[in-house]
Design a protein around this motif. Structure first.
Motif, PDB file in Angstrom:
ATOM      1  N   LEU A   1      18.768 -36.348  17.325  1.00 58.86           N
ATOM      2  CA  LEU A   1      17.808 -35.393  17.886  1.00 58.86           C
ATOM      3  C   LEU A   1      18.532 -34.084  18.176  1.00 58.86           C
ATOM      4  CD1 LEU A   1      17.119 -38.350  19.705  1.00 58.86           C
ATOM      5  CD2 LEU A   1      15.042 -37.023  19.672  1.00 58.86           C
TER       6      LEU A   1
ATOM      7  N   TYR B   1      13.748 -43.179  25.918  1.00 55.59           N
ATOM      8  CA  TYR B   1      13.273 -41.825  26.172  1.00 55.59           C
ATOM      9  C   TYR B   1      14.491 -40.912  26.194  1.00 55.59           C
ATOM     10  CZ  TYR B   1       8.676 -43.628  27.208  1.00 55.59           C
ATOM     11  OH  TYR B   1       7.446 -44.219  27.101  1.00 55.59           O
TER      12      TYR B   1
ATOM     13  N   ARG C   1      15.831 -33.656  25.567  1.00 55.48           N
ATOM     14  CA  ARG C   1      16.534 -32.888  24.539  1.00 55.48           C
ATOM     15  C   ARG C   1      16.186 -31.425  24.712  1.00 55.48           C
ATOM     16  NH1 ARG C   1      12.505 -31.359  21.759  1.00 55.48           N
ATOM     17  NH2 ARG C   1      10.656 -32.636  21.522  1.00 55.48           N
TER      18      ARG C   1
ATOM     19  N   SER D   1      11.459 -36.860  24.026  1.00 54.44           N
ATOM     20  CA  SER D   1      10.978 -37.702  22.931  1.00 54.44           C
ATOM     21  C   SER D   1      11.180 -39.163  23.292  1.00 54.44           C
ATOM     22  CB  SER D   1      11.758 -37.411  21.642  1.00 54.44           C
ATOM     23  OG  SER D   1      11.625 -36.071  21.256  1.00 54.44           O
TER      24      SER D   1
ATOM     25  N   VAL E   1      12.043 -42.757  21.261  1.00 58.23           N
ATOM     26  CA  VAL E   1      12.468 -43.288  19.961  1.00 58.23           C
ATOM     27  C   VAL E   1      12.466 -44.807  20.026  1.00 58.23           C
ATOM     28  CG1 VAL E   1      13.772 -41.243  19.261  1.00 58.23           C
ATOM     29  CG2 VAL E   1      14.915 -43.013  20.564  1.00 58.23           C
TER      30      VAL E   1
ATOM     31  N   TYR F   1      10.006 -41.816  15.892  1.00 61.15           N
ATOM     32  CA  TYR F   1      10.284 -40.710  16.815  1.00 61.15           C
ATOM     33  C   TYR F   1       8.948 -40.115  17.240  1.00 61.15           C
ATOM     34  CZ  TYR F   1      15.160 -40.515  15.103  1.00 61.15           C
ATOM     35  OH  TYR F   1      16.462 -40.807  14.772  1.00 61.15           O
ATOM     36  N   ALA F   2       8.734 -39.945  18.524  1.00 63.07           N
ATOM     37  CA  ALA F   2       7.504 -39.312  18.997  1.00 63.07           C
ATOM     38  C   ALA F   2       7.858 -38.319  20.101  1.00 63.07           C
ATOM     39  CB  ALA F   2       6.536 -40.360  19.531  1.00 63.07           C
ATOM     40  N   ASP F   3       7.431 -37.080  19.935  1.00 63.32           N
ATOM     41  CA  ASP F   3       7.617 -36.075  20.978  1.00 63.32           C
ATOM     42  C   ASP F   3       6.531 -36.287  22.019  1.00 63.32           C
ATOM     43  OD1 ASP F   3       9.727 -34.956  19.603  1.00 63.32           O
ATOM     44  OD2 ASP F   3       8.495 -33.415  18.642  1.00 63.32           O
ATOM     45  N   ILE F   4       6.933 -36.446  23.281  1.00 57.28           N
ATOM     46  CA  ILE F   4       5.929 -36.600  24.332  1.00 57.28           C
ATOM     47  C   ILE F   4       5.786 -35.322  25.158  1.00 57.28           C
ATOM     48  CG2 ILE F   4       6.059 -39.102  24.419  1.00 57.28           C
ATOM     49  CD1 ILE F   4       7.763 -38.850  26.928  1.00 57.28           C
TER      50      ILE F   4
ATOM     51  N   THR G   1       6.838 -31.034  24.617  1.00 58.05           N
ATOM     52  CA  THR G   1       7.466 -29.991  23.811  1.00 58.05           C
ATOM     53  C   THR G   1       7.223 -28.644  24.486  1.00 58.05           C
ATOM     54  OG1 THR G   1       5.493 -29.669  22.456  1.00 58.05           O
ATOM     55  CG2 THR G   1       7.127 -31.245  21.636  1.00 58.05           C
TER      56      THR G   1
END
Length: 188
Positions: free
Chosen positions: A109, A123, A126, A131, A133, A145-148, A150
């Protein structure tokens, strides 16, 4: 002697220009810059140079890491290490001797700074967000991978450590875009 002066002046002007650029563009203070230079010139610490109170043992679990930023134990006992360059490593100690004997890149990441497990989901805070994973196929490498979150401020400081509270909520430290508030307040 005249040649030395002629070479010294451009070198001093270059150093001054670099310092001013670092100070005004990135907010780097003289103390911070001197600390970077000192850290770069200092020898690496050795375990035997570290002092600890009686009953506390200091040992190296893993070496040859590059700018580690966070640690978290997975439910299976592996130690996960975030490295500033982007890798999240999974370290294992199969023979239980207190030294990592297995190393695998789990995820990559942008500048991971914090790690927290909730079950087997990792979790990762970053640069600019958080995110989650997952290793859904069980091969030891993240494949989901999921962005929670941003869009968080990520200039000079960024999203740091994170932890799940007793209420089940995710908490994290969020830095600012500067050291001296040059950018003013920004809505979250």
């Amino acid at each position: 002697r005249r040649r030395t002066r002629v070479l010294l002046l451009p070198a001093l002007l270059l150093c001054l220009s670099l310092y001013l650029a670092a100070y005004f563009a990135f907010g780097l203070s003289p103390a911070f810059l001197l600390g970077l230079i000192e850290a770069g010139l200092s020898p690496s610490p050795r375990p035997e140079d570290i002092s600890a109170p009686p009953g506390v043992r200091v040992a190296v679990f893993a070496d040859q890491l590059t700018q580690p930023t966070a640690l978290a134990f997975a439910p299976d006992g592996r130690l996960f290490v975030a490295q500033l360059g982007g890798e999240v490593l999974a370290l294992s100690d199969a023979d239980a001797d207190g030294t990592a004997d297995g190393r695998q890149t789990f995820a990559t990441l942008n500048a991971p700074l914090g790690l927290a497990f909730r079950g087997t989901d990792l979790y990762v805070s970053r640069r600019g967000g958080v995110s989650v994973v997952r290793d859904s196929d069980g091969d030891g490498v993240a494949d989901e991978y999921a962005d929670i979150l941003t869009g968080l401020p990520a200039a000079r400081h960024q999203t740091d450590s994170l932890v799940f509270g007793p209420d089940g909520m995710l908490y994290f430290g969020q830095g600012s875009t500067s050291d001296r508030c040059e950018t003013g307040r920004q809505p979250m």
